[in-house]
Design an enzyme around this catalytic site. Structure first.
Site, mmCIF file in Angstrom:
data_model
loop_
_atom_site.group_PDB
_atom_site.id
_atom_site.type_symbol
_atom_site.label_atom_id
_atom_site.label_comp_id
_atom_site.label_asym_id
_atom_site.label_seq_id
_atom_site.Cartn_x
_atom_site.Cartn_y
_atom_site.Cartn_z
ATOM 1 N N GLU A 334 -17.931 2.175 3.953
ATOM 2 C CA GLU A 334 -18.219 2.648 2.593
ATOM 3 C C GLU A 334 -18.977 1.619 1.753
ATOM 4 O O GLU A 334 -18.659 1.411 0.582
ATOM 5 C CB GLU A 334 -16.915 3.020 1.873
HETATM 6 C C1 TNX Z 1 -11.287 5.645 3.262
HETATM 7 S S1 TNX Z 1 -11.077 4.593 5.926
HETATM 8 C C2 TNX Z 1 -11.326 4.264 3.237
HETATM 9 C C3 TNX Z 1 -10.345 3.519 2.437
HETATM 10 C C4 TNX Z 1 -9.419 4.434 1.702
HETATM 11 C C5 TNX Z 1 -9.040 5.589 2.591
HETATM 12 C C6 TNX Z 1 -8.029 6.495 1.991
HETATM 13 C C7 TNX Z 1 -11.945 3.534 5.380
HETATM 14 C C8 TNX Z 1 -12.501 2.676 6.381
HETATM 15 N N1 TNX Z 1 -12.120 3.506 4.054
HETATM 16 O O1 TNX Z 1 -10.993 2.644 1.552
HETATM 17 O O2 TNX Z 1 -8.284 3.713 1.326
HETATM 18 O O3 TNX Z 1 -10.186 6.321 2.901
HETATM 19 O O4 TNX Z 1 -7.613 7.463 2.904
#
Ligand code: TNX
Length: 522
Positions: A334
């Site tokens: 992300e």
């Molecule tokens: C996605 S999974 C994210 C996290 C969040 C999560 C909540 C991932 C690698 N990044 O930053 O906490 O979803 O489900």
């Protein structure tokens, strides 16, 4: 054992694993639990012969080859059994009867496998390595009545069905992740979770040590990361961080349960806590405020600035020194505020730093869209399995840890009434969480790409051990089974019955589990 007898046992095991798949509950009260009715399902089970009974005169015997580690495992087993049985269970040298732990030269049992032979006068656990003995001890616990897990004296009898279990894992990597950044959890809370993971033969604990909301590990060369960046959490509580002594204790405790700790410093996004701690890390030289919300994708390390890599080098050097295990996780998910070319350039440098300190890179699967170095591991957290970039990386040799969010994410709500958790990947009931094959979830992967599985637990909505347990149990045992048990044992009716038997056991252990309506709890 002769090779011929070994082959006969395997044949017997193959014929009874179909029986185990029917998941029939124990027949009469007082009879021992059927051999093999455990989670994760064992690779082979050959029931038969006289049950073994633990009595007031039973010793726990450790052979000379097992050494100090074997005696420590015997002590761990004694600590489980003494309060509920009320027996002395002295740890003694090898001999004919009792509960016997043996390290043999039988390399066929592998790094984590074991054999459990139960009959008149003795139950014998044999392994090639201490980890196998420890996993065998978990099997022995589950073959005893659930009341054995209580901490006060219980009536018994303490019987183990007769026969042989021969067992070893499908995958070498069977992990759980705990997000200690969104909410901080103390070393005691982490250790409680470690004990629960060990019950199901999980062997990796991935700690998500930094994110926008908090930096949780002391770094001597950048002290404000923890001292300032660790001061709050989601919702604005006081947060916290691990001193190096705290962290060493977590690593030691995990190792005593045969779990390897994998530290994650999430980069280049998910870095607000670091950016808030040191103005210099920001491209504009201005430190943002600490963050206590739950948005993602708004922060980025400054890719062009040299100080970014001085920072990363120091952090990875200190983390590597605290990490006896082989992996360091550098996040990489992300990074919505990092231009793609910058992301690729950053991941090149970050991976090189991990390599410089002798560790293997793990990254979330977005790493596949950059340039994964040879040996890097990508952790898949997608939901649909159509992943051209991940398949291409796998074809080039990148190994995968499978955490599909709509199966393995323990922070997803079970159903619309679940108070805790999130639902961006959907509602994930216990049956759905179990209904996938790690090798096949991503289409068109080359054989052998999957190193194993991991169940991540993100903590935006979780603040207590009771919260952790409610979301992890009973989905975690299912992910652990997908990681341990042969694919041919995958069967929902069998699993549902075996999971149902975990209910009284989890209750006896004081685990706050979700009484899912899709399971028939015993
Ligand atoms: C996605 S999974 C994210 C996290 C969040 C999560 C909540 C991932 C690698 N990044 O930053 O906490 O979803 O489900």
């Amino acid at each position: 054992m002769s090779l011929l007898l070994g082959a006969l046992l395997l044949v017997a095991a193959a014929s009874t694993s179909a029986g185990a798949a029917t998941g029939s509950p124990p027949t009469s009260a007082g009879a021992p639990r059927p051999l093999g009715q455990i989670v994760p399902a064992p690779a082979s089970v050959a029931p038969g012969g006289t049950p073994y009974t633990i009595t007031s005169t039973t010793p726990i015997r450790v052979d000379a080859a097992s050494g100090a580690e074997g005696r420590r495992i015997a002590g761990y087993l004694a600590d489980v059994l003494r309060p509920s049985t009320g027996y002395a269970l002295p740890v003694k040298a090898e001999g004919p009867g009792g509960i016997r732990l043996r390290l043999s030269g039988d390399a066929r049992l592998g790094e984590e496998g074991y054999r459990l032979e139960s009959g008149r006068g003795a139950v014998t656990l044999t392994a090639h390595r201490a980890a196998g003995l420890f996993h065998g001890v978990q099997t022995l616990r589950q073959l005893l009545p659930a009341a054995v897990e209580k901490r006060t004296k219980q009536p018994g009898p303490w019987q183990v069905a007769g026969g042989t279990v021969e067992d070893s894992p499908r995958y070498a990597y069977r992990g759980a992740m705990l997000d200690v950044s969104r909410h901080f959890f103390t070393p005691a809370q982490v250790e409680r979770y470690i004990d629960q993971l060990a019950l199901y033969k999980v062997n990796k604990l991935h700690l998500h040590l930094s994110d926008d909301q908090g930096w949780r590990i002391a770094i001597d060369s950048w002290p404000r990361l923890a001292a300032y960046g660790g001061q709050t959490q989601v919702g604005g509580g006081k947060g916290g961080f691990y001193t190096k002594a705290d962290y060493a204790e977590i690593v030691r405790y995990a190792a005593s349960r045969y779990l390897e700790v994998i530290p994650e410093i999430d980069t280049p996004g998910h870095t607000n806590a670091a950016l808030a701690s040191y103005a210099d890390l920001n491209c504009d030289g201005v430190a943002p405020p600490l963050y206590t919300g739950t948005d993602v994708g708004f922060s980025s390390l400054c890719v062009p600035k040299p100080v970014t890599y001085a920072f990363l080098d120091d952090v990875v050097r200190e983390l590597a020194a605290m990490t006896p295990g082989r992996y360091i996780h550098i996040g990489g998910d992300e990074a919505h505020s990092t231009a793609h070319a910058d992301y690729v350039a950053f991941m090149d440098k970050a991976q090189a730093i991990v390599g410089k300190y002798g560790k293997t890179v793990v990254g979330w699967h977005q790493l596949a869209g950059a340039r994964p170095v040879a040996g890097a591991v990508a952790q898949y957290w997608g939901t649909d399995g159509n992943e051209a970039e991940v398949v291409a990386a796998a074809k080039a040799g990148t190994k995968l840890v499978m955490s599909p969010a709509n199966r393995a994410y323990l922070d997803m709500k079970y159903d619309a009434n679940t108070k805790l958790g999130l639902d961006w990947a959907g509602l994930v009931e216990v049956d759905k969480s179990y209904a996938w094959d790690p090798d096949a979830f991503i289409k068109d992967l080359p054989a052998g790409s999957v190193l194993g599985v991991e169940a991540p637990l993100w903590s935006e909505t979780l603040t207590t051990s009771a919260d952790i347990e409610y979301m992890a149990f009973p989905r975690l045992p299912g992910i652990a089974e997908l990681g341990w048990s042969p694919a041919r044992t995958h069967n929902w009716p069998s699993y549902r019955a075996r999971l149902g038997a975990q209910g009284p056991r989890l209750a006896a252990l004081g685990v706050n589990f979700y009484r899912s309506p899709v399971v028939r709890w015993e």
